[in-house]
Scaffold this active site. Structure first.
Site, PDB file in Angstrom:
ATOM      1  N   GLU A  54       0.621   3.057  -6.364  1.00  0.00           N
ATOM      2  CA  GLU A  54      -0.733   3.603  -6.264  1.00  0.00           C
ATOM      3  C   GLU A  54      -0.806   5.081  -6.626  1.00  0.00           C
ATOM      4  OE1 GLU A  54      -3.810   1.849  -3.634  1.00  0.00           O
ATOM      5  OE2 GLU A  54      -3.058   3.394  -2.284  1.00  0.00           O
ATOM      6  N   LYS A  56      -2.943   8.092  -5.410  1.00  0.00           N
ATOM      7  CA  LYS A  56      -3.847   8.432  -4.302  1.00  0.00           C
ATOM      8  C   LYS A  56      -3.622   9.882  -3.908  1.00  0.00           C
ATOM      9  CE  LYS A  56      -3.001   6.248  -0.263  1.00  0.00           C
ATOM     10  NZ  LYS A  56      -3.178   5.265   0.822  1.00  0.00           N
ATOM     11  N   LYS A 116      -9.127   0.540  -7.202  1.00  0.00           N
ATOM     12  CA  LYS A 116      -9.114   0.513  -5.731  1.00  0.00           C
ATOM     13  C   LYS A 116     -10.399   1.209  -5.278  1.00  0.00           C
ATOM     14  CE  LYS A 116      -6.426  -0.081  -1.903  1.00  0.00           C
ATOM     15  NZ  LYS A 116      -5.395   0.875  -1.509  1.00  0.00           N
ATOM     16  N   GLU A 165      -8.791  -8.381   0.090  1.00  0.00           N
ATOM     17  CA  GLU A 165      -8.019  -7.793   1.190  1.00  0.00           C
ATOM     18  C   GLU A 165      -8.571  -8.220   2.542  1.00  0.00           C
ATOM     19  OE1 GLU A 165      -7.074  -3.483   1.047  1.00  0.00           O
ATOM     20  OE2 GLU A 165      -8.220  -3.357   2.907  1.00  0.00           O
ATOM     21  N   ASN A 186      -3.803  -6.255   4.673  1.00  0.00           N
ATOM     22  CA  ASN A 186      -3.655  -4.830   4.970  1.00  0.00           C
ATOM     23  C   ASN A 186      -3.052  -4.698   6.366  1.00  0.00           C
ATOM     24  OD1 ASN A 186      -3.920  -2.075   5.431  1.00  0.00           O
ATOM     25  ND2 ASN A 186      -5.827  -1.934   4.273  1.00  0.00           N
ATOM     26  N   GLU A 216      -0.074  -4.942   1.986  1.00  0.00           N
ATOM     27  CA  GLU A 216      -0.545  -3.581   1.710  1.00  0.00           C
ATOM     28  C   GLU A 216      -0.413  -2.693   2.950  1.00  0.00           C
ATOM     29  OE1 GLU A 216      -4.657  -3.834   0.554  1.00  0.00           O
ATOM     30  OE2 GLU A 216      -4.379  -5.769  -0.378  1.00  0.00           O
ATOM     31  N   SER A 217      -0.114  -1.432   2.735  1.00  0.00           N
ATOM     32  CA  SER A 217      -0.029  -0.397   3.781  1.00  0.00           C
ATOM     33  C   SER A 217       1.269  -0.472   4.588  1.00  0.00           C
ATOM     34  CB  SER A 217      -1.200  -0.439   4.762  1.00  0.00           C
ATOM     35  OG  SER A 217      -2.390  -0.123   4.125  1.00  0.00           O
TER      36      SER A 217
END
Length: 261
Positions: A54, A56, A116, A165, A186, A216-217
């Site tokens: 990603e 970010k 995103k 998600e 997530n 994710e995360s």
């Protein structure tokens, strides 16, 4: 009101403003609108690492992550590292991103690109296509089942992959439909910002095998991925772990070498 509610309120205003400035016909005339997209889902199915890296700059949970890198270097670095795809945050107010970041990433690499974003309107899906995205993100927590069906169907008509998600079992049950390609779990609790890989593990058995599973995360180590792979996960979204370094591409290269070594 949690952070997601705040973001959505601001997003509705932002989208109305954008619609008044740039008509749909202008988006459809973009050079990139007719570009053949690349399927992230297919790449993940055939990959041994499954990394979606990603770009970010900041986030509500971590404030500034990295403001000093340019998108071009990050995109080429990720591509050289051998990631499966790149996620580009386009939200300005909370994440410091923009659609220009997507455009720059598209000009810099041939990776499948995920826009995103907090999608609440078909207009944003047209934007994604016209700025060079291959994949859109839909967030079950902010959409009704009808909206998920409408937006995912619309994305498929534009030849875009759809990553949906979820954060919990309730969101997962309302979301499962054939117009999705990937189901992302997530691991971050949006109310507390706490992260736990147990979320991905517990939901894995309820996700039908027709969908590519993405976690994710909170994935900051090779061990975390090795822990999740037996649960059927083929995709792993990694943002902060690479972005907080001076050279995200080099970090991603080392990470993938260790993972596949």
């Amino acid at each position: 009101m949690n952070i997601l509610d705040k973001i959505v309120i601001d997003k509705r205003k932002e989208v109305e403003l954008r619609k008044s400035l740039i008509p749909i016909s202008q988006l459809e005339q973009s050079v990139l609108f007719s570009r053949k997209t690349v399927s992230l889902a297919e790449r993940l199915k055939n990959s041994t690492s499954g990394i979606i890296a990603e770009h970010k700059r900041r986030s509500p949970s971590k404030s500034i992550i990295n403001n000093s890198l340019n998108v071009q270097d990050v995109a080429t670095g990720y591509e050289n590292a051998g990631v499966c795809g790149m996620s580009v945050l386009t939200d300005g107010k909370y994440f410091g991103g923009s659609l220009d970041d997507l455009l720059t990433a598209r000009a810099s690499c041939n990776l499948p690109l995920l826009r995103k974003e907090f999608i609440i309107d078909e207009y944003q899906i047209l934007e994604a296509k016209s700025y060079g995205a291959d994949v859109i993100l839909l967030i079950a927590a902010i959409l009704s089942r009808e909206e998920i069906k409408q937006f995912s169907g619309f994305a498929k008509s534009l030849d875009l992959d759809v990553l949906l998600e979820v954060h919990n079992e309730e969101e997962l049950h309302k979301s499962i439909m054939p117009s999705l390609d990937m189901l992302g779990v997530n691991n971050r609790n949006l109310k507390t910002f706490d992260v736990s890989l147990e979320t991905s593990k517990s939901l894995s058995s309820i996700i039908p095998d027709d969908f590519v599973k993405v976690s994710e995360s909170g994935i900051s180590s090779v061990n975390a991925i090795k822990e999740l792979q037996p649960y059927g996960y083929k995709g792993f979204l990694i943002g902060e772990n690479f972005m907080k370094t001076d050279n995200p591409g080099a970090s991603a290269t080392d990470f993938i070498k260790e993972l596949e070594g």
